[in-house]
Design an enzyme around this catalytic site. Structure first.
Site, short mmCIF file in Angstrom:
data_model
loop_
_atom_site.label_atom_id
_atom_site.label_comp_id
_atom_site.label_asym_id
_atom_site.label_seq_id
_atom_site.Cartn_x
_atom_site.Cartn_y
_atom_site.Cartn_z
N ARG A 205 0.95 -1.50 -0.01
CA ARG A 205 -0.14 0.12 0.16
C ARG A 205 0.68 1.77 -0.39
O ARG A 205 0.65 2.09 -0.44
CB ARG A 205 -1.06 -0.89 1.36
N HIS A 266 3.47 -11.35 9.51
CA HIS A 266 1.58 -11.70 9.27
C HIS A 266 1.42 -12.81 8.06
O HIS A 266 1.49 -14.05 8.53
CB HIS A 266 0.60 -10.30 8.86
N ASP A 317 5.01 -7.14 18.01
CA ASP A 317 3.97 -5.87 17.43
C ASP A 317 3.52 -5.42 17.97
O ASP A 317 4.07 -4.56 18.52
CB ASP A 317 2.90 -6.84 16.50
#
Length: 436
Positions: A205, A266, A317
């Site tokens: 992105r 992930h 995270d």
């Protein structure tokens, strides 16, 4: 550093539990390792089971300021992201150093001895650089030194809010303006033995194909690991297909970024073809089970990725929980929920994800107790209310961070009898109360 010696009541060696192990250390590294012997005068006693240091492969230290503050209204990953932006917008190098000191200290107390900090807060809120353009990076370095954790700073390129779209106002401080400007800034970060510099592309992105290639080239030039968020949410895959006609994994492959030096973070929503590509390239996959559960990211494909040839690592995270054992159990729990069977990963595989897998992901030596390796040790109680009666070889499935008694980094105690040697618990709590 001088010569020091330790005697472990039991130690994790080559994937199994071995009794009475004496460890000699000089210059921060193991110089001799002798199993089956009694302690000698002057040895530091380590009771319970001693593991190699755990490596936290994926961290956003400032997210620690959101713990317990984002659950009131439900929502989704995307609504939670607005709270992240709001907190990031308030940070200064000084407040980030304090917040990271608290986060890194909690990690050390839990048994993490190394951390990969995925770092994308670079500039002032309007996007202009500080007088030192790496002020935030140096604040993180100083926090890690105070906490006593090995730091790999994974400096992240962040250029777009979505494919082809400029950054949003709240993302300006993440952005260097161009990949070449980012690469120049990264090359100026002063690294040393305990503070390594790696690189990252935030996501597909935030970084397009041409600039992904710049990230890969910069990593190659620096001999550094490279990390990227990948397929955490289905919307990311949909946006990538709409913009580029392929999955995020395929886009990385086209850019020449898929390699053993790459860690994808992930990978919850990868296709079968993606799994095969990641395995064939021997990439690392950093699963973050407690975060993925907290954010509703979905169940990952850890077993399939490992079987294909990818190397698994674990990270905390957003630090909703800081506990390496819960991350390991979360990896197994997600696999059980997806497969309807138990024992998808062996205890030894879970320990490997915390140790050798994490160190590989960060481009570090370590993760094993062996001559020549860094002297990073984590002693865990075997007789607590959580661990008593368990097979020591399955301790990873019963212990929690509360069972960590002693942590040694480079031959020096950072935690002794459950107490951090340099950062009092009261200071950590005060920092978090003030900055939350």
């Amino acid at each position: 550093m001088g010569t020091v010696s330790f005697h472990a009541q039991a130690a994790w060696l080559d994937g199994r539990v071995v009794a009475d192990v004496r460890v000699e250390v000089a210059g921060g590294r193991v110089t001799a390792l002798t199993p089956g012997v009694r302690a000698e005068p002057g040895d530091h006693a380590l009771t319970g089971l001693v593991f190699p240091g755990f490596a936290n492969a994926h961290s956003h230290a400032f997210h620690r300021g959101l713990r317990g503050r984002t659950h009131g209204d439900g929502g989704s990953f995307w609504t939670w992201r607005q709270a992240v932006y709001a907190l990031a917008g308030r940070l200064t190098p000084d407040t980030y150093r304090e917040l990271a000191t608290a986060a890194f200290t909690e990690m050390v107390l839990a048994g993490w001895t190394a951390v990969g900090e995925f770092h994308y807060v670079h500039h002032r809120p309007d996007g202009t650089p500080y007088d030192d353009p790496n002020a935030f990076a140096l604040a993180l370095r100083d926090a890690a030194r105070e906490a006593g954790i090995r730091l790999v700073l994974l400096d992240a390129l962040y250029l777009t809010s979505a494919p082809g779209e400029p950054v949003l106002p709240e993302q300006r401080r993440f952005c260097d303006g161009s990949a070449s400007a980012w690469a120049r800034r990264v090359r100026e970060i002063p690294a040393d033995e305990s503070f390594r510099v790696g690189v990252a592309a935030h996501s597909v992105r935030a970084v397009g194909p041409a600039d992904l290639a710049v990230v890969a080239e910069t990593a190659w030039d620096l001999g550094a690991p490279v990390h990227v968020h990948l397929s955490e949410q289905p919307a990311e895959n949909e946006a990538c297909r709409a913009a580029y006609g392929c999955t995020p994994t395929e886009l990385l492959d086209r850019a020449g970024a898929l390699s053993p030096a790459l860690t994808v973070v992930h990978a919850n929503h990868v296709t079968d073809a993606d799994v095969a590509l990641l395995g064939a390239r021997r990439a690392s996959v950093a699963a973050c089970p407690t975060t993925e559960a907290d954010l509703g990211d979905g169940v990952g494909r850890g077993r399939a990725l490992a079987d294909a040839g990818a190397v698994l690592a674990l990270g905390s995270d957003q630090h909703a929980v800081v506990d390496p054992f819960l991350e390991a159990r979360g990896l197994e729990a997600a696999a059980r929920l997806g497969s309807l069977r138990r024992g998808v990963f062996s205890p030894a595989e879970l320990v490997a994800a915390l140790t050798t897998g994490g160190h590989r992901s960060l481009g570090l030596d370590g993760g094993t107790l062996a001559v020549g390796q860094p002297a990073d040790l984590v002693a865990v109680r075997t007789g607590s209310v959580r661990t008593a009666g368990a097979d020591p070889a399955q301790l990873v499935l019963t212990a929690t961070a509360q069972d960590v008694t002693d942590v040694v980094v480079a031959g020096q105690f950072r935690v002794r009898d459950g107490v951090h040697r340099t950062v009092p618990a009261e200071r950590v709590a005060e920092i978090l109360r003030r900055l939350a």
